[in-house]
Design a protein around this motif. Structure first.
Motif, mmCIF file in Angstrom:
data_model
loop_
_atom_site.group_PDB
_atom_site.id
_atom_site.type_symbol
_atom_site.label_atom_id
_atom_site.label_comp_id
_atom_site.label_asym_id
_atom_site.label_seq_id
_atom_site.Cartn_x
_atom_site.Cartn_y
_atom_site.Cartn_z
ATOM 1 N N HIS A 308 0.833 -1.204 0.000
ATOM 2 C CA HIS A 308 0.000 0.000 0.000
ATOM 3 C C HIS A 308 0.864 1.250 0.000
ATOM 4 C CE1 HIS A 308 1.160 0.482 4.155
ATOM 5 N NE2 HIS A 308 0.431 1.572 4.271
ATOM 6 N N GLN A 309 0.246 2.363 -0.338
ATOM 7 C CA GLN A 309 0.909 3.664 -0.313
ATOM 8 C C GLN A 309 -0.100 4.718 0.120
ATOM 9 O OE1 GLN A 309 2.502 4.964 -4.057
ATOM 10 N NE2 GLN A 309 3.767 6.546 -3.145
ATOM 11 N N LEU A 310 0.301 5.564 1.041
ATOM 12 C CA LEU A 310 -0.555 6.642 1.533
ATOM 13 C C LEU A 310 -0.028 7.968 1.030
ATOM 14 C CD1 LEU A 310 -1.180 5.573 5.237
ATOM 15 C CD2 LEU A 310 -2.952 5.911 3.512
ATOM 16 N N VAL A 311 -0.894 8.747 0.373
ATOM 17 C CA VAL A 311 -0.550 10.091 -0.097
ATOM 18 C C VAL A 311 -1.710 11.012 0.237
ATOM 19 C CG1 VAL A 311 0.053 11.548 -2.046
ATOM 20 C CG2 VAL A 311 0.878 9.187 -1.969
ATOM 21 N N GLU A 312 -1.486 11.898 1.207
ATOM 22 C CA GLU A 312 -2.517 12.841 1.655
ATOM 23 C C GLU A 312 -3.783 12.082 2.030
ATOM 24 O OE1 GLU A 312 -2.883 15.781 -1.427
ATOM 25 O OE2 GLU A 312 -0.955 16.686 -0.950
ATOM 26 N N ASN A 313 -4.904 12.338 1.346
ATOM 27 C CA ASN A 313 -6.184 11.726 1.714
ATOM 28 C C ASN A 313 -6.496 10.477 0.884
ATOM 29 O OD1 ASN A 313 -8.652 11.684 3.241
ATOM 30 N ND2 ASN A 313 -9.719 12.374 1.387
ATOM 31 N N LEU A 314 -5.471 9.888 0.257
ATOM 32 C CA LEU A 314 -5.688 8.735 -0.620
ATOM 33 C C LEU A 314 -4.813 7.564 -0.201
ATOM 34 C CD1 LEU A 314 -5.674 10.551 -4.089
ATOM 35 C CD2 LEU A 314 -7.691 9.692 -2.873
ATOM 36 N N VAL A 315 -5.369 6.353 -0.325
ATOM 37 C CA VAL A 315 -4.591 5.145 -0.124
ATOM 38 C C VAL A 315 -4.669 4.322 -1.410
ATOM 39 C CG1 VAL A 315 -6.558 3.913 0.911
ATOM 40 C CG2 VAL A 315 -4.233 3.065 1.267
ATOM 41 N N THR A 316 -3.534 3.793 -1.815
ATOM 42 C CA THR A 316 -3.485 2.938 -2.998
ATOM 43 C C THR A 316 -3.030 1.548 -2.583
ATOM 44 O OG1 THR A 316 -2.929 4.815 -4.427
ATOM 45 C CG2 THR A 316 -2.513 2.613 -5.296
#
Length: 390
Positions: A308-316
């Motif tokens: 997973h990757q967290l960027v601001e208000n998004l998770v991928t």
């Protein structure tokens, strides 16, 4: 149809997953269907007997979906239920056991093909039986096993189509709900324009027509949504706090049998809770479809890695397999219904062309995105799901 009840007999806690699978297929306590009758009749014709049936292992007995000829007795049903839940592909009770366990004066004849889920769970049996003893040939038993596989394929196809239709309905209803807001705004604004003191007669007339038509459209949209609520209870995703790592653990556990069948492993490289607000049921289905797809297009003994990757208000969430890979043309058509891809399942699994469509619709409903990358044929594929945290 009907169930043959077995007194004081129920599926154990270890078989809850099997029962849930049958409930997902929506096959228990349903009326007779011509297609299942045809399967049973084919079995009877192959063995040249008068009696055949298709039964599924319910919680406390066999639910018969199709019966050709005479119904099988209660004692025989109990015997088949207890024997068939753990049998392999073919069920042939020993002659000396049939007379005692089936409570008959003569052994008669019985043979059954076990209906299995893709995860190798025993769901039911397609059986032939009669009063006259006989010996089944290897060819007949092989054909009976094939018929059992065909029944399983029918269940899978039927479930895939129903899931797709429901997901499509849900997405459509969410879009309709979102459309209501601007239409309501148009209606209110046009009414205000018509009441403005300096608005001319022509402006007021046009504003009145806009107001009337927009109100009619809002009413029509409300009618559609009202029908949707009556059918499904609620079409909107339920926004609850969910830990994606825990959810992925549950999805992987649910697919444990199917993964074991191909000796595949799933590694979840997420070391911390990843909490989002979303619909747990729909997100479970989304990731289940993606993991099944990764398994289906990977060879036996391969691994699947989730990161997973967290960027601001998004998770991928990334689901990477080391399977058959995708061509550039495949990538362009991956999320198109019934599209033909060069990539093929590694163990000749069924490909309905609907699993990724369902996943995309659930991602859309959560205001998310879904896409795939691949370095080419035989170089694996990575499926990505981007979701807002709130």
């Amino acid at each position: 149809m009907h169930s043959a009840q077995i007194p004081d007999q129920s599926i154990s806690a270890n078989e809850e997953l099997h029962l849930q699978t049958l409930l997902d297929y929506e096959i228990l306590d349903t009326p007779a269907e011509k297609s299942f009758d045809n399967f049973a009749q084919l079995a009877a014709d192959i063995f040249e007997v008068q009696n055949a049936a298709i039964g599924f292992f319910a919680e406390n007995g066999i639910f018969y979906k199709a019966v050709i000829g005479s119904e099988i007795g209660q004692k025989k049903s109990e015997y088949i239920f207890n024997l068939g839940k753990s049998a392999d592909k073919i069920l042939i009770p020993a002659v000396e056991n049939q007379s005692s366990n089936m409570n008959t004066q003569s052994p008669g004849f019985f043979a059954g093909g076990i209906i299995k889920s893709p995860g190798e769970q025993n769901l039911g049996v397609i059986m032939v039986y009669g009063d006259e003893p006989r010996v089944a040939t290897k060819h007949q038993l092989a054909m009976l096993s094939r018929l059992a596989e065909m029944v399983s394929e029918k269940l899978e196809t039927r479930m895939a189509i129903r899931k797709t239709m429901r997901a499509l309905d849900d997405r459509l209803h969410v879009l309709i709900h979102d459309l209501k807001n601007p239409m309501t705004t148009i209606s209110l604004q046009s009414e205000l324009v018509s009441r403005m003191p300096d608005a001319g007669e022509r402006v007021a007339s046009i504003a009145g027509k806009i107001n009337l038509q927009s109100k009619r459209m809002v009413d029509n949209l409300n009618d559609i949504l009202s029908s949707a609520r009556k059918e499904n209870g609620s079409f909107k995703p339920q926004k609850n706090k969910i830990d994606l790592k825990t959810l992925l653990d549950h999805v992987t556990q649910d697919l444990k049998l199917a993964l074991a069948q191909k000796n595949q492993s799933v590694t979840i490289k997420i070391d911390e809770p990843v909490e989002i607000f979303g619909d747990e049921v729909k997100l479970q289905e989304l990731f289940s479809q993606l993991l099944q797809n990764a398994s289906k297009f990977s060879k036996a003994g391969s691994k699947i890695v989730i990161t997973h990757q967290l960027v601001e208000n998004l998770v991928t969430i990334a689901i990477k397999d080391y399977g058959v890979g995708l061509s550039e043309d495949d990538l362009n058509r991956l999320f198109i219904k019934f599209s033909r891809l060069s990539a093929q399942p590694t163990d000749r699994e069924n490909g309905h062309g609907l699993g990724l469509i369902v996943a995309k619709m659930f991602a859309d409903m959560h205001k998310g995105k879904i896409w795939a990358t691949s370095e080419g044929i035989d170089k694996g594929t990575t499926l990505y799901v981007e979701l807002p945290l709130k």
